[in-house]
Motif scaffolding. Structure first.
Motif, PDB file in Angstrom:
ATOM      1  N   MET A   1       0.820  -1.263   0.140  1.00 46.18           N
ATOM      2  CA  MET A   1      -0.024  -0.020  -0.033  1.00 46.18           C
ATOM      3  C   MET A   1       0.983   1.171  -0.006  1.00 46.18           C
ATOM      4  O   MET A   1       1.736   1.533   0.701  1.00 46.18           O
ATOM      5  CB  MET A   1      -0.765  -0.022   1.335  1.00 46.18           C
ATOM      6  CG  MET A   1      -1.861   1.037   1.265  1.00 46.18           C
ATOM      7  SD  MET A   1      -2.874   0.999   2.679  1.00 46.18           S
ATOM      8  CE  MET A   1      -4.024  -0.521   2.752  1.00 46.18           C
ATOM      9  N   ALA A   2       0.646   2.224  -0.953  1.00 42.79           N
ATOM     10  CA  ALA A   2       1.247   3.408  -0.846  1.00 42.79           C
ATOM     11  C   ALA A   2       1.361   4.132   0.459  1.00 42.79           C
ATOM     12  O   ALA A   2       0.245   3.999   1.260  1.00 42.79           O
ATOM     13  CB  ALA A   2       0.745   4.529  -1.826  1.00 42.79           C
ATOM     14  N   ALA A   3       2.380   4.905   0.727  1.00 46.41           N
ATOM     15  CA  ALA A   3       2.509   5.527   1.896  1.00 46.41           C
ATOM     16  C   ALA A   3       1.288   6.549   2.266  1.00 46.41           C
ATOM     17  O   ALA A   3       1.081   6.765   3.380  1.00 46.41           O
ATOM     18  CB  ALA A   3       3.856   6.384   2.163  1.00 46.41           C
ATOM     19  N   GLU A   4       0.898   7.191   1.219  1.00 51.15           N
ATOM     20  CA  GLU A   4       0.006   8.312   1.411  1.00 51.15           C
ATOM     21  C   GLU A   4      -1.466   7.543   1.919  1.00 51.15           C
ATOM     22  O   GLU A   4      -2.013   7.814   2.800  1.00 51.15           O
ATOM     23  CB  GLU A   4      -0.300   8.924   0.189  1.00 51.15           C
ATOM     24  CG  GLU A   4      -1.178  10.246   0.405  1.00 51.15           C
ATOM     25  CD  GLU A   4      -1.178  11.029  -1.152  1.00 51.15           C
ATOM     26  OE1 GLU A   4      -2.665  11.353  -1.453  1.00 51.15           O
ATOM     27  OE2 GLU A   4      -0.381  11.232  -1.620  1.00 51.15           O
ATOM     28  N   ASN A   5      -1.878   6.440   1.472  1.00 50.36           N
ATOM     29  CA  ASN A   5      -3.011   5.424   1.629  1.00 50.36           C
ATOM     30  C   ASN A   5      -2.723   5.078   3.079  1.00 50.36           C
ATOM     31  O   ASN A   5      -3.823   5.192   4.065  1.00 50.36           O
ATOM     32  CB  ASN A   5      -3.133   4.553   0.791  1.00 50.36           C
ATOM     33  CG  ASN A   5      -3.385   4.880  -0.449  1.00 50.36           C
ATOM     34  OD1 ASN A   5      -3.870   5.916  -0.848  1.00 50.36           O
ATOM     35  ND2 ASN A   5      -3.279   4.246  -1.562  1.00 50.36           N
ATOM     36  N   ILE A   6      -1.470   4.671   3.487  1.00 51.04           N
ATOM     37  CA  ILE A   6      -1.308   4.063   5.027  1.00 51.04           C
ATOM     38  C   ILE A   6      -1.576   5.435   5.889  1.00 51.04           C
ATOM     39  O   ILE A   6      -1.961   5.253   6.930  1.00 51.04           O
ATOM     40  CB  ILE A   6       0.117   3.612   4.966  1.00 51.04           C
ATOM     41  CG1 ILE A   6       0.251   2.060   4.085  1.00 51.04           C
ATOM     42  CG2 ILE A   6       0.545   3.307   6.791  1.00 51.04           C
ATOM     43  CD1 ILE A   6       1.699   1.564   4.168  1.00 51.04           C
ATOM     44  N   ARG A   7      -1.146   6.459   5.515  1.00 48.25           N
ATOM     45  CA  ARG A   7      -1.233   7.542   6.597  1.00 48.25           C
ATOM     46  C   ARG A   7      -2.633   8.015   6.653  1.00 48.25           C
ATOM     47  O   ARG A   7      -2.798   8.359   7.665  1.00 48.25           O
ATOM     48  CB  ARG A   7      -0.370   8.788   5.890  1.00 48.25           C
ATOM     49  CG  ARG A   7      -0.263   9.993   6.738  1.00 48.25           C
ATOM     50  CD  ARG A   7       0.660  11.130   6.377  1.00 48.25           C
ATOM     51  NE  ARG A   7       1.024  11.947   7.519  1.00 48.25           N
ATOM     52  CZ  ARG A   7       2.163  12.701   7.423  1.00 48.25           C
ATOM     53  NH1 ARG A   7       3.110  12.650   6.563  1.00 48.25           N
ATOM     54  NH2 ARG A   7       2.210  13.687   8.142  1.00 48.25           N
ATOM     55  N   ASP A   8      -3.206   7.995   5.370  1.00 43.55           N
ATOM     56  CA  ASP A   8      -5.000   8.109   5.645  1.00 43.55           C
ATOM     57  C   ASP A   8      -5.376   7.406   6.631  1.00 43.55           C
ATOM     58  O   ASP A   8      -6.346   7.659   7.417  1.00 43.55           O
ATOM     59  CB  ASP A   8      -5.346   8.252   4.305  1.00 43.55           C
ATOM     60  CG  ASP A   8      -4.901   9.336   3.319  1.00 43.55           C
ATOM     61  OD1 ASP A   8      -4.494  10.346   3.998  1.00 43.55           O
ATOM     62  OD2 ASP A   8      -5.073   9.331   1.969  1.00 43.55           O
TER      63      ASP A   8
ATOM     64  N   ALA B   1      -7.803   6.364  11.818  1.00 41.05           N
ATOM     65  CA  ALA B   1      -7.815   5.565  13.239  1.00 41.05           C
ATOM     66  C   ALA B   1      -7.474   6.451  14.584  1.00 41.05           C
ATOM     67  O   ALA B   1      -7.312   5.704  15.652  1.00 41.05           O
ATOM     68  CB  ALA B   1      -7.089   4.231  13.095  1.00 41.05           C
ATOM     69  N   GLY B   2      -6.887   7.568  14.526  1.00 43.97           N
ATOM     70  CA  GLY B   2      -6.458   8.322  15.390  1.00 43.97           C
ATOM     71  C   GLY B   2      -4.961   8.088  15.817  1.00 43.97           C
ATOM     72  O   GLY B   2      -4.585   8.349  17.029  1.00 43.97           O
ATOM     73  N   GLN B   3      -4.248   7.498  14.938  1.00 45.01           N
ATOM     74  CA  GLN B   3      -2.866   7.057  15.243  1.00 45.01           C
ATOM     75  C   GLN B   3      -1.843   7.806  14.260  1.00 45.01           C
ATOM     76  O   GLN B   3      -0.733   7.319  14.169  1.00 45.01           O
ATOM     77  CB  GLN B   3      -2.772   5.520  15.070  1.00 45.01           C
ATOM     78  CG  GLN B   3      -3.748   4.831  15.971  1.00 45.01           C
ATOM     79  CD  GLN B   3      -3.168   4.947  17.380  1.00 45.01           C
ATOM     80  OE1 GLN B   3      -2.175   5.370  17.749  1.00 45.01           O
ATOM     81  NE2 GLN B   3      -3.880   4.149  18.262  1.00 45.01           N
ATOM     82  N   ASP B   4      -2.334   8.905  13.568  1.00 45.94           N
ATOM     83  CA  ASP B   4      -1.268   9.547  12.721  1.00 45.94           C
ATOM     84  C   ASP B   4      -0.202  10.113  13.210  1.00 45.94           C
ATOM     85  O   ASP B   4       0.820  10.655  12.573  1.00 45.94           O
ATOM     86  CB  ASP B   4      -1.921  10.497  11.776  1.00 45.94           C
ATOM     87  CG  ASP B   4      -2.821  11.621  12.549  1.00 45.94           C
ATOM     88  OD1 ASP B   4      -3.334  11.262  13.467  1.00 45.94           O
ATOM     89  OD2 ASP B   4      -2.730  12.747  12.178  1.00 45.94           O
ATOM     90  N   HIS B   5      -0.114  10.270  14.702  1.00 41.96           N
ATOM     91  CA  HIS B   5       1.190  10.886  15.357  1.00 41.96           C
ATOM     92  C   HIS B   5       2.407  10.146  14.891  1.00 41.96           C
ATOM     93  O   HIS B   5       3.560  10.521  15.189  1.00 41.96           O
ATOM     94  CB  HIS B   5       0.608  10.777  16.802  1.00 41.96           C
ATOM     95  CG  HIS B   5       0.821   9.456  17.255  1.00 41.96           C
ATOM     96  ND1 HIS B   5      -0.394   8.700  17.302  1.00 41.96           N
ATOM     97  CD2 HIS B   5       1.495   8.721  18.157  1.00 41.96           C
ATOM     98  CE1 HIS B   5      -0.333   7.516  17.840  1.00 41.96           C
ATOM     99  NE2 HIS B   5       0.760   7.470  18.275  1.00 41.96           N
ATOM    100  N   LEU B   6       2.153   8.912  14.388  1.00 45.69           N
ATOM    101  CA  LEU B   6       3.311   7.959  14.039  1.00 45.69           C
ATOM    102  C   LEU B   6       4.336   8.753  13.061  1.00 45.69           C
ATOM    103  O   LEU B   6       5.270   8.105  12.797  1.00 45.69           O
ATOM    104  CB  LEU B   6       2.862   6.493  13.587  1.00 45.69           C
ATOM    105  CG  LEU B   6       2.067   5.654  14.857  1.00 45.69           C
ATOM    106  CD1 LEU B   6       1.530   4.446  14.331  1.00 45.69           C
ATOM    107  CD2 LEU B   6       2.979   5.592  16.070  1.00 45.69           C
TER     108      LEU B   6
END
Length: 494
Positions: free
Chosen positions: A1-8, A13-18
């Motif tokens: 999966m592309a990085a952009e899709n993973i980030r979305d 899920a409320g975990q984008d601080h990663l």
């Protein structure tokens, strides 16, 4: 999966601080992070956190009416020592299943020997026997002997009976376990029938349920407990073949019955035909082997009833008064079924676990977990618990069984765990060695031999699985200590 899709996905899920340090990561760092995140079911982890915290809150709610804790019903369990004739019948049933190729073994071997002063997998440990065999070797040779016994009993061709061995490791122990088996030629077993797989992990979470970073490009993870066994049986055995799993292998081999146990018990009867036969005769879908408690205050969980469901109840959950209750007829403790992590399953039940796994509440262990400060990017080593690790226990499925059974066995014959450092005085290498050599003395004496005082004889599992095949020692007196790989070598110890 592309990085952009993973980030979305992680943002939803409320975990984008990663992705806090994304702009500062190298290409290799970005690739490592996205690869790891792509392999984590973030929505599932969020659900697991919510279920675990709500279950814990419910348990500690002072207004909650807790399910009553009751001893095992009389008809739920039987005892090997109290029923020697029945034990003989169960052994025949179990051996027949082994001979028919219907039995597999699941070994939980993810632990390291840290408390024993070793970083190697616990199964590699040498408890100091004359043979210096490891726990892994002892268990492999018990399987080899059982295959031979089943062939002889039912007239099967030599080498035709196979008991596949599924060895569950953890991330830190998998590679060393695989190389240990390969280096030792699988201790005489066919390597195709020794299937090594890995228990799963879950992200470490803050108290608020946020994923913790171990580095700026890696999420901190921890093993998901021995109850992770069930999900691990559904995970691909190899990245190159996503279709092959432990469960699919059981089905392909037409295995109907599975024995599961922990690596650290030197007395374990691997694929015990008595236990298997008992469970088959009772048409159990899941079962537990137990030992009587040594005292009311022994720090061991007991198999009991919680409400109308079977469960393992921790010793801390039972009052002193309950712990001391005794059967007026036998004098035995009512809460007496000490759990030893020794279980039976049908393959059909293992396949069913996925359907109710979402109902299982993970247990929360609050720990001091080194983590990256999201403001500075520096790794912080906390002085007090700052996060949580989530675990399932292997017995958490008991309440979901349709036909559960319990078999009580003698502790001195079947349970001597290796938990503590040498010299501790209990559950350590010396007690394991003592208990195993004492058992071998009993095997010889039951067969009609005498051993002079102080004589210690170690019998290879290839000589006898549980005391059978020793008829030739009747009337002999052994005066020398030693280790034997075959019956003929015993004469040198007269």
């Amino acid at each position: 999966m592309a990085a952009e899709n993973i980030r979305d996905r992680y943002q939803a899920a409320g975990q984008d601080h990663l992705f806090t340090f994304w702009s500062k990561l190298t290409e290799a760092g970005r690739s490592a992070l996205t690869h790891q995140l792509d392999g984590i079911d973030v929505e599932r982890v969020n659900r697991v956190y919510e279920k675990a915290t709500s279950s814990e809150s419910n348990t500690t709610d002072p207004h909650r009416v807790a399910d009553s804790i009751e001893p095992l019903p009389v008809d739920a369990s039987e005892s090997v020592s109290a029923n020697p004739a029945k034990a003989g019948e169960w052994r025949q049933i179990g051996l027949q299943a082994v001979a028919n190729g219907q039995v597999g073994v699941l070994l939980m071997a993810g632990g390291q020997g840290t408390r024993l002063g070793s970083s190697a997998p616990k199964g590699c440990y040498d408890i100091g026997l004359p043979s210096h065999k490891s726990l892994f070797q002892y268990q492999a040779e018990r399987i080899a002997r059982l295959q031979i016994v089943a062939e002889a009993q039912f007239g099967k061709p030599k080498g035709s009976v196979v008991v596949p061995w599924y060895v569950m490791t953890s991330g830190p122990t998998r590679r060393e376990t695989e190389s240990f088996f390969a280096k030792n030629n699988y201790f005489g077993l066919n390597g195709k029938n020794v299937i090594v797989f890995e228990q799963g992990t879950l992200p470490c979470l803050t108290m608020e349920g946020k994923f913790m970073l171990e580095t700026t490009s890696r999420v901190a993870v921890a093993p998901d407990g021995n109850g992770g066994l069930y999900a691990a049986t559904r995970a691909p055995l190899s990245p190159s073949d996503k279709s092959r799993t432990v469960l699919s292998d059981l089905v392909d081999r037409r295995i109907q019955y599975v024995h599961a146990y922990c690596v650290d018990n030197c007395l374990v009867k691997v694929a015990d035909p008595v236990f298997l036969g008992y469970c088959i005769a009772r048409q159990a879908d899941c079962a537990a082997k137990v030992v009587p408690k040594t005292s009311p205050t022994e720090s061991v969980g007991v198999v009991a009833r919680r409400g109308d469901k079977f469960s393992v109840v921790e010793y801390s959950e039972i009052t002193k008064e309950q712990a001391e209750l005794r059967n007026p007829k036998t004098g035995e403790l009512l809460f007496n079924a000490g759990n030893i992590a020794n279980h039976f399953y049908t393959t059909a039940f293992l396949q069913l676990v996925e359907s109710f796994e979402h109902e299982l509440a993970y247990h929360i262990a609050r720990k001091k977990i080194p983590t990256v400060d999201l403001q500075t990017g520096e790794v912080v080593k906390p002085s007090k618990p700052n996060g949580m690790k989530l675990e399932l226990f292997v017995f958490d499925v008991f309440p979901f069984t349709k036909n559960f059974a319990v078999l009580e066995v003698a502790r001195r014959e079947e349970f001597s765990p290796l938990k503590n450092a040498p010299g501790t005085g209990s559950d350590d290498p010396e007690t394991s060695r003592r208990d195993l050599l004492d058992q071998h003395r009993r095997f010889l004496e039951t067969a009609g031999a005498r051993l002079k005082e102080g004589v210690e004889i170690e019998l290879s599992p290839l000589v006898t699985y549980a005391g059978e095949g020793l008829e030739d020692v009747k009337g002999k007196t052994f005066t020398k200590s030693g280790y034997v790989e075959n019956l003929e070598e015993l004469d040198a110890l007269l």
